[in-house]
Design a protein around this motif. Sequence first.
Motif, short mmCIF file in Angstrom:
data_model
loop_
_atom_site.label_atom_id
_atom_site.label_comp_id
_atom_site.label_asym_id
_atom_site.label_seq_id
_atom_site.Cartn_x
_atom_site.Cartn_y
_atom_site.Cartn_z
N ALA A 13 23.23 25.67 71.59
CA ALA A 13 22.24 26.33 72.44
C ALA A 13 22.33 27.85 72.32
O ALA A 13 21.31 28.55 72.26
N ARG A 14 23.55 28.37 72.25
CA ARG A 14 23.73 29.82 72.14
C ARG A 14 23.23 30.34 70.79
O ARG A 14 22.58 31.38 70.73
N GLN A 15 23.53 29.63 69.71
CA GLN A 15 23.05 30.05 68.40
C GLN A 15 21.53 29.98 68.31
O GLN A 15 20.89 30.84 67.68
N GLU A 16 20.94 28.98 68.94
CA GLU A 16 19.47 28.89 68.94
C GLU A 16 18.85 30.05 69.69
O GLU A 16 17.83 30.60 69.26
N GLU A 17 19.45 30.44 70.81
CA GLU A 17 18.93 31.58 71.56
C GLU A 17 19.06 32.88 70.77
O GLU A 17 18.13 33.70 70.73
N ILE A 18 20.20 33.08 70.12
CA ILE A 18 20.39 34.29 69.32
C ILE A 18 19.42 34.32 68.15
O ILE A 18 18.84 35.36 67.82
N GLU A 19 19.22 33.18 67.52
CA GLU A 19 18.30 33.10 66.39
C GLU A 19 16.86 33.39 66.80
O GLU A 19 16.09 34.01 66.06
N SER A 20 16.49 32.97 68.03
CA SER A 20 15.13 33.21 68.51
C SER A 20 14.91 34.67 68.90
O SER A 20 13.82 35.21 68.69
N GLY A 21 15.91 35.30 69.47
CA GLY A 21 15.73 36.66 69.95
C GLY A 21 16.08 37.75 68.97
O GLY A 21 15.80 38.93 69.23
N PHE A 22 16.67 37.40 67.83
CA PHE A 22 17.11 38.43 66.90
C PHE A 22 15.96 39.21 66.27
O PHE A 22 16.09 40.44 66.11
N PRO A 23 14.82 38.59 65.90
CA PRO A 23 13.70 39.41 65.37
C PRO A 23 13.20 40.45 66.37
O PRO A 23 12.90 41.59 65.98
N ASP A 24 13.10 40.10 67.65
CA ASP A 24 12.69 41.07 68.66
C ASP A 24 13.71 42.20 68.79
O ASP A 24 13.35 43.37 68.97
N ALA A 25 14.99 41.85 68.69
CA ALA A 25 16.03 42.88 68.77
C ALA A 25 15.91 43.85 67.59
O ALA A 25 16.08 45.07 67.76
N LEU A 26 15.64 43.35 66.40
CA LEU A 26 15.48 44.22 65.24
C LEU A 26 14.28 45.13 65.39
O LEU A 26 14.34 46.32 65.01
N ASP A 27 13.16 44.61 65.93
CA ASP A 27 11.98 45.45 66.13
C ASP A 27 12.28 46.58 67.12
O ASP A 27 11.91 47.75 66.88
N MET A 28 12.95 46.27 68.22
CA MET A 28 13.31 47.32 69.19
C MET A 28 14.31 48.31 68.60
O MET A 28 14.22 49.52 68.85
N MET A 29 15.24 47.81 67.81
CA MET A 29 16.21 48.71 67.18
C MET A 29 15.52 49.64 66.20
O MET A 29 15.86 50.83 66.11
N LEU A 30 14.55 49.11 65.46
CA LEU A 30 13.80 49.95 64.51
C LEU A 30 13.02 51.03 65.25
O LEU A 30 12.99 52.20 64.81
N VAL A 31 12.41 50.69 66.37
CA VAL A 31 11.66 51.68 67.16
C VAL A 31 12.60 52.77 67.66
O VAL A 31 12.27 53.98 67.62
N CYS A 32 13.78 52.38 68.14
CA CYS A 32 14.74 53.36 68.66
C CYS A 32 15.24 54.29 67.55
O CYS A 32 15.35 55.51 67.75
N VAL A 33 15.54 53.73 66.38
CA VAL A 33 16.04 54.55 65.26
C VAL A 33 14.96 55.50 64.77
O VAL A 33 15.22 56.69 64.50
#
Length: 325
Positions: A169-189
């Motif tokens: 369950a934890r790996q599925e949650e991380i896999e689902s939210g990781f693209p959104d995290a990368l988009d936010m990280m790209l905006v911040c950088v």
Amino acid sequence: MDIFNNIGTMITDLLGPAGPLIVVGGLGMLLILATIPMLLSQKPDPMEKLAKSGREKLEENTKAVLRDNRRNEKLNKYAQFLEPQDAQELSAVRMRLLQAGYRTKDAVRYYYFAQFALGIGLLILGVSYFLVFIGKDQATTQQTLMYCLGPGAAGYMFPKYWITRRVGARQEEIESGFPDALDMMLVCVEAGQSMDQAIVRVARELRASYPNLADEFEIVSHEMKAGKDKSAVLGDMSERCGVQDVSSFVTVLNQSQSFGTSISDALRVYADEMRDKRVMRAEEKANKLPTKMTLTTMMLTVPPLLIILVGPSAVGITEMGNIGN
């Protein structure tokens, strides 16, 4: 010999054909429970301490540091029974618990304690249920073993099953939210923030929707603030998550840092790939849906249809047979 025969006959009359087996098993369990205090009360031999090598002393000191005498004193008394003695097994179990989200230093002990307590407790409940509710005269040896040993084995395996479900369950949650995290990280950088500041901001923003991924980014930010090497911190995050997307992301950042390329360009390319991968994953699930629905549709549609079509004919044939008689 007559005394033993009389005792055997008495046990068979009281507990049924499996009475001697139950008595022998109970005596064995009492013997095991009686030897545990004796093992705990044994004092270590001074000559054995002198014979230990430097590596064994280092491992022993490391385990001693992890034991806090101010907390969990009851667990410390049974520490040798509640943690693996092999360093490799200890590392594997600890990593598995980290992937499940259990980060406390006593998580390994609690895991082994749960296996021990559930196994013994359900074994006692199974034996009690068998003796009280099951007919001892009619029970076979297979039924006796199933009712007595089955609950104990299930209780022993339940913590491992629970950890496996938590990891999935934890790996599925991380896999689902990781693209959104990368988009936010790209905006911040691209907005001018450093990588450390971007990770802190992403962890704060993801807390509501993906708490497990936010915890991982928060751990990374704290370790970076403590002065740990960035590549080592990201590598530890990859091991804790156990997700291929995170491992690829760590590889991309390490290569970007090694070759001196722009982190924003690397994040932009990888974020596009993660978005495409998420779309492909959604399409794959959508393509599997008709196949999964076919069996359900057949199970819920074909029987009523057969009843509607064949039922009147079957009733008519039955009535004609009754008229003929």
